[in-house]
Design a protein around this motif. Sequence first.
Motif, mmCIF file in Angstrom:
data_model
loop_
_atom_site.group_PDB
_atom_site.id
_atom_site.type_symbol
_atom_site.label_atom_id
_atom_site.label_comp_id
_atom_site.label_asym_id
_atom_site.label_seq_id
_atom_site.Cartn_x
_atom_site.Cartn_y
_atom_site.Cartn_z
ATOM 1 N N MET A 1 -3.921 0.753 13.651
ATOM 2 C CA MET A 1 -4.618 0.232 12.238
ATOM 3 C C MET A 1 -5.632 1.181 11.754
ATOM 4 S SD MET A 1 -6.207 -3.403 10.960
ATOM 5 C CE MET A 1 -7.131 -3.247 9.633
ATOM 6 N N LYS A 2 -5.508 1.851 10.708
ATOM 7 C CA LYS A 2 -6.556 2.643 10.328
ATOM 8 C C LYS A 2 -7.893 1.502 10.032
ATOM 9 C CE LYS A 2 -5.906 2.687 5.374
ATOM 10 N NZ LYS A 2 -5.878 3.126 3.971
ATOM 11 N N LEU A 3 -9.152 2.002 10.188
ATOM 12 C CA LEU A 3 -10.199 1.197 10.434
ATOM 13 C C LEU A 3 -11.310 1.281 8.942
ATOM 14 C CD1 LEU A 3 -11.301 1.137 14.224
ATOM 15 C CD2 LEU A 3 -10.048 -0.503 12.845
ATOM 16 N N LEU A 79 -5.129 -4.641 -2.159
ATOM 17 C CA LEU A 79 -5.043 -5.393 -0.819
ATOM 18 C C LEU A 79 -4.064 -5.002 -0.194
ATOM 19 C CD1 LEU A 79 -6.538 -8.185 0.542
ATOM 20 C CD2 LEU A 79 -4.486 -8.994 -0.628
ATOM 21 N N ASN A 80 -4.395 -4.539 1.104
ATOM 22 C CA ASN A 80 -3.481 -3.914 2.047
ATOM 23 C C ASN A 80 -3.399 -4.787 3.267
ATOM 24 O OD1 ASN A 80 -5.719 -2.422 2.500
ATOM 25 N ND2 ASN A 80 -4.321 -1.429 4.045
ATOM 26 N N VAL A 81 -4.408 -5.527 3.781
ATOM 27 C CA VAL A 81 -4.603 -6.131 4.994
ATOM 28 C C VAL A 81 -4.939 -7.466 4.864
ATOM 29 C CG1 VAL A 81 -5.855 -6.381 7.328
ATOM 30 C CG2 VAL A 81 -5.512 -3.972 5.970
ATOM 31 N N LEU A 82 -4.296 -8.489 5.649
ATOM 32 C CA LEU A 82 -4.226 -10.037 5.514
ATOM 33 C C LEU A 82 -4.628 -10.362 6.926
ATOM 34 C CD1 LEU A 82 -4.201 -13.084 4.564
ATOM 35 C CD2 LEU A 82 -1.852 -12.884 4.680
ATOM 36 N N ASP A 130 0.416 1.188 3.557
ATOM 37 C CA ASP A 130 -0.155 0.820 4.858
ATOM 38 C C ASP A 130 -0.813 -0.371 4.972
ATOM 39 O OD1 ASP A 130 -0.986 1.868 7.483
ATOM 40 O OD2 ASP A 130 -2.673 2.952 7.079
ATOM 41 N N ALA A 131 0.178 -1.447 5.156
ATOM 42 C CA ALA A 131 -0.177 -2.665 5.173
ATOM 43 C C ALA A 131 -0.250 -3.400 6.381
ATOM 44 C CB ALA A 131 0.796 -3.569 4.194
ATOM 45 N N VAL A 174 5.009 -2.849 6.375
ATOM 46 C CA VAL A 174 4.050 -3.752 6.776
ATOM 47 C C VAL A 174 4.087 -3.812 8.204
ATOM 48 C CG1 VAL A 174 3.402 -6.511 6.590
ATOM 49 C CG2 VAL A 174 4.357 -5.218 4.602
ATOM 50 N N LYS A 175 3.079 -3.811 9.058
ATOM 51 C CA LYS A 175 2.864 -4.148 10.341
ATOM 52 C C LYS A 175 2.464 -5.445 10.796
ATOM 53 C CE LYS A 175 3.971 0.253 11.206
ATOM 54 N NZ LYS A 175 4.134 0.744 9.952
#
Length: 251
Positions: A1-3, A79-82, A130-131, A174-175
């Motif tokens: 995951m990109k930080l 929004l791309n990260v939950l 990039d989710a 989505v990862k």
Amino acid sequence: MKLSNNTIFITGGGSGIGRGLAEALHKLGNQVIISGRRKSHLDAVIAANPGMAAVELDITNTASINSVANQLITDYPTLNVLINNAGIMLPDTAAGAIDDELLTSTISTNLMGPIRMTSALVDHLKKQDDAYIGYTTSVLGFVPMALTAVYSATKAALHSYVMSQRFMLRDSSVKVLEIAPPWVRTELMNSSEAELAMPLDEFIAETIAVLGTDAQEVLVERAQPLRANAGPNEHGFVNQFNQQLLELYAE
């Protein structure tokens, strides 16, 4: 995951692991939005971290989840990260009668809540290049603690759901990540001063380091012995099993 350069929504971000992750990711240059039921806790986190945002959320309430999801999509279209982090942990009595309120609230918070929250946002996340969907489970999902049987069972169930969702989203952008903490010094089970528990700052630092890799399971060193109990080839077997079923039903 990109930080960095993500827009991240974290449930249960007002304290404990949720707050630790939120603050660490905020410092790395992400737009972080936290949620929780206790406004005073959210306000304290926001005051300590200028630029972070917060929204009140009852993770046990479907209407609240849907309302917050719609608000997030409108206010934060990138929004791309939950990260589904909200959870409760209470002792129970598996050898006797289980308190029904404890049973219902634990399952609603720890299992139904993350599934509902993800369901409300997954179509939006599929549109991002990039989710990531993250779930905070527990090593107790692999090796249950009998004194908290219901909690342990919800984490085992969430781990199972994560594997299914990861398989189903394998061809999307989505990862799906699973963060499985060991015993950490938080408010859960009054563990803030427990000497045998992992200090929260150490856990967060090690977790962020693993998040920055391609790992699907985010495990700190202390968690690895208990995770290994489930067997190192678990996911490969699960993937093969599901692929065979898909081919069978396609015939």
